[in-house]
Design an enzyme around this catalytic site. Structure first.
Site, mmCIF file in Angstrom:
data_model
loop_
_atom_site.group_PDB
_atom_site.id
_atom_site.type_symbol
_atom_site.label_atom_id
_atom_site.label_comp_id
_atom_site.label_asym_id
_atom_site.label_seq_id
_atom_site.Cartn_x
_atom_site.Cartn_y
_atom_site.Cartn_z
ATOM 1 N N HIS A 240 0.811 -1.216 0.000
ATOM 2 C CA HIS A 240 0.000 0.000 0.000
ATOM 3 C C HIS A 240 0.845 1.267 0.000
ATOM 4 C CE1 HIS A 240 0.283 -0.439 4.546
ATOM 5 N NE2 HIS A 240 0.524 0.849 4.408
ATOM 6 N N ASP B 177 0.218 -7.803 1.415
ATOM 7 C CA ASP B 177 0.493 -6.361 1.434
ATOM 8 C C ASP B 177 1.994 -6.085 1.402
ATOM 9 O OD1 ASP B 177 -0.053 -3.637 1.462
ATOM 10 O OD2 ASP B 177 -0.058 -3.515 3.649
ATOM 11 N N SER C 84 4.847 2.371 7.734
ATOM 12 C CA SER C 84 4.504 1.218 6.911
ATOM 13 C C SER C 84 5.709 0.735 6.115
ATOM 14 C CB SER C 84 3.398 1.580 5.923
ATOM 15 O OG SER C 84 2.144 1.523 6.523
#
Length: 449
Positions: free
Chosen positions: A81, A111, A190
Site C-alpha cells: 500500500h 500487502d 509502513s
C-alpha cells in the site's frame, strides 16, 4: 532475559545489547532502512488512508513510507500500500542519496512489495547496500524486546523500542496473523522493519489499531511470511500460493473430546471436499504434526508447492480417518477474496447500535445480524436469554444449528420452530468465537404467559 544473560557470559558476543542503551545496535542497523515517497493519485477516502498509515493531508500529491534492504544488490522490501498506484517512487538511503526505484513485484494478499535501486559505480562495479538478515518470528516470544524503524510523518528514519505484546493477531487484513507490539508505529512507518535484539528482522510494520493516530498498538507481518513472499517476488515477480479450499478454527470434537482444527468452511471445488472432508470435521494431525498451532498449519499449507501431498488425520462424527490431499494452486477467485483490506473500526467484532439488517430473535432474547460469508453475528444478548452459561458471547457468529448451515435469520427461526414443535428440545449450535470455534447447546424454555 535470556539474551541479556548470554551477553553477560560473553561480553564480546553482542556488544550492542546493553541494558542502558541500544545505540550500537541502532547504528549498525540504520543503513539498511530507507525512506520511501511516491507521487500518485490517492482515492479520497480518509478513513482507509489512516488505517494503512498513509498521510491524508498530502491530498494525492505524495505518500510516505519505509522499507529496508533484503539483498545487497539493492532489493528493498516494503508494504504494497506504500507504493500502490505510484507514478514515481523515490528512495532515500541512510546516507542521504536519492534513487528512483523500480517495482520488482507486488503481492496484495500479504500487502508486500519488492523494489530495486542501484546501478554501476565509477569503477564499473555494481553498487552494494547493507542488507538485513531475516530471523525466525516463530521463535519470538511475548515479552521479547524489539526495535521498530520507520519514517513517521515524514520526519526521517526513526527508531522506537518496545516489546512483543501478542502474537498471531488476526486484525482484519485477510487471514494473515500479525505480531502486536507497543513500540511506537505511526503514519509513515509502513514497510519498516521490526528487529529483535540479535539484529534480525522478525516483522514488517503493517498497521496501527486506530483511525486517529498513534495508540501504542501496532502490528507487523511475521518475517517467515515476508521472507517467503519476497523471495518469490524476486525470483519470478509473483507469488504462487497453495490452496486447500477450506477454513479452519480451533475446536474440540464433541464425540471424542479430542482437540484440533474444526473445518468451518469448505469449497466443493477443492480436493479436500472431493476426498470427503466436510464442515464440522476435526483435523487432529497434518503430515505427522499434531494439530496444535493453527497459524503454523495455515502457513505450512499456504507455502506448500502446488501438487504436493498434504496428509491429514481427521475425525468425523467420532470416527478417525486418514486423508491425502493434493494441494492446488490458489484459484483467481479465491486469491481475490484474500486480498488485503484496510483495518477499520467496523471489524471490531460487532456494532452495539441496533441498525438496519439487525433481527431480534424473541425465542432466544438476542439480536443478530447476517455475517459474511455465512452465519449470524450475535449483536446483543438480553438477561433473559438461554445463551447465558453456554459460552456464546456478543460478537460470536452462529454458523450452524443442529448441523444445518445458517445464512439468514429465517434459517435460525426454522430450526427454533422445529425444536419448539419437538417438545422444546435443546438446539446445538456450531459457533465461531473470537479465539476459537466450538459447539454449544442451548436449552429451549417455554415462557409463562
Amino acid at each position: 532475559m535470556r539474551l541479556l544473560f548470554a551477553a553477560a557470559l560473553c561480553f564480546q558476543a553482542i556488544p550492542a545489547i546493553a541494558m542502558d542503551s541500544y545505540a550500537d545496535l541502532v547504528e549498525e542497523l540504520m543503513p539498511s532502512v530507507v525512506n520511501i515517497s511516491t507521487e500518485r493519485q490517492i482515492v479520497n477516502n480518509e478513513e482507509e488512508i489512516d488505517n494503512v498509515m498513509l498521510e491524508p493531508s498530502l491530498s494525492g500529491r505524495e505518500a510516505l513510507g519505509s522499507g529496508f534492504f533484503i539483498r545487497n544488490d539493492g532489493h528493498i522490501l516494503t508494504n504494497a500500500h506504500v507504493i500502490n498506484k505510484a507514478k514515481k517512487i523515490t528512495v532515500i538511503t541512510d546516507n542521504g542519496k536519492t534513487y528512483e526505484a523500480k517495482i520488482v513485484g507486488i503481492d496484495t494478499p500479504s500487502d508486500l512489495a519488492v523494489l530495486k535501486i542501484g546501478g554501476m559505480l565509477k569503477n564499473k562495479q555494481p553498487e552494494t547496500f547493507k542488507h538485513i538478515k531475516f530471523g525466525n518470528a516463530d521463535k519470538a516470544r511475548i515479552g521479547d524486546k524489539v526495535l521498530t524503524f520507520g519514517n513517521p510523518y515524514g520526519l526521517g528514519v526513526s527508531v522506537s523500542q518496545g516489546i512483543i505484546s501478542a502474537k498471531s493477531r488476526n486484525i482484519g487484513l485477510n487471514e494473515q496473523q500479525y505480531i502486536q507490539t507497543d513500540a511506537a508505529i505511526n503514519q509513515g512507518n509502513s514497510g519498516g522493519p521490526m528487529f529483535n535484539l540479535d539484529g534480525e528482522v522478525i516483522g514488517v510494520n503493517a498497521a496501527i489499531f486506530t483511525t486517529k493516530g498513534a495508540s501504542g498498538v501496532g502490528f507487523s507481518l511475521p518475517s517467515n511470511i515476508a521472507n517467503w513472499v519476497s523471495s518469490q517476488l524476486i525470483d519470478s515477480g509473483k507469488v504462487r500460493r497453495s490452496w486447500i479450499g477450506m477454513s479452519v478454527a480451533n475446536g474440540i470434537d464433541r464425540y471424542t473430546d479430542k482437540p484440533g482444527f474444526v473445518v468451518t468452511e469448505i469449497s466443493e471445488e477443492s480436493n479436500a471436499y472431493k476426498e470427503g472432508i466436510r464442515v464440522g470435521d476435526i483435523i487432529i494431525a497434518y503430515n505427522d504434526t499434531p494439530a496444535e498451532n493453527i497459524d503454523a498449519f495455515l502457513r505450512f499449507a499456504e507455502t506448500m508447492e502446488p501438487g504436493k501431498a498434504l496428509r491429514l488425520k481427521t475425525i468425523s462424527f467420532g470416527e478417525e480417518i486418514r486423508n491425502v490431499i493434493r494441494v492446488q494452486e490458489m484459484p483467481a477467485e479465491a486469491l481475490k477474496n484474500v486480498t488485503n483490506k484496510a483495518l477499520t473500526e467496523s471489524s471490531k467484532y460487532y456494532n452495539e447500535n441496533i441498525e438496519s439488517g439487525v433481527f431480534y430473535i424473541s425465542e432466544l432474547h438476542i439480536a443478530v445480524k447476517e455475517a459474511s460469508p455465512r452465519g449470524l453475528m450475535v449483536m446483543k444478548i438480553e438477561k433473559a436469554s438461554p445463551l447465558h452459561g453456554t459460552g456464546i458471547k456478543q460478537g460470536d457468529i452462529l454458523l450452524e444449528a443442529d448441523r444445518s448451515d445458517i445464512y439468514t435469520a429465517d434459517n435460525l427461526l426454522e430450526n427454533i420452530r422445529n425444536a419448539v414443535m419437538d417438545d422444546f428440545r435443546p438446539i446445538t449450535f456450531f459457533v465461531q468465537g473470537l479465539d476459537n470455534t466450538f459447539y454449544a447447546t442451548v436449552k429451549m424454555e417455554q415462557e409463562n404467559d
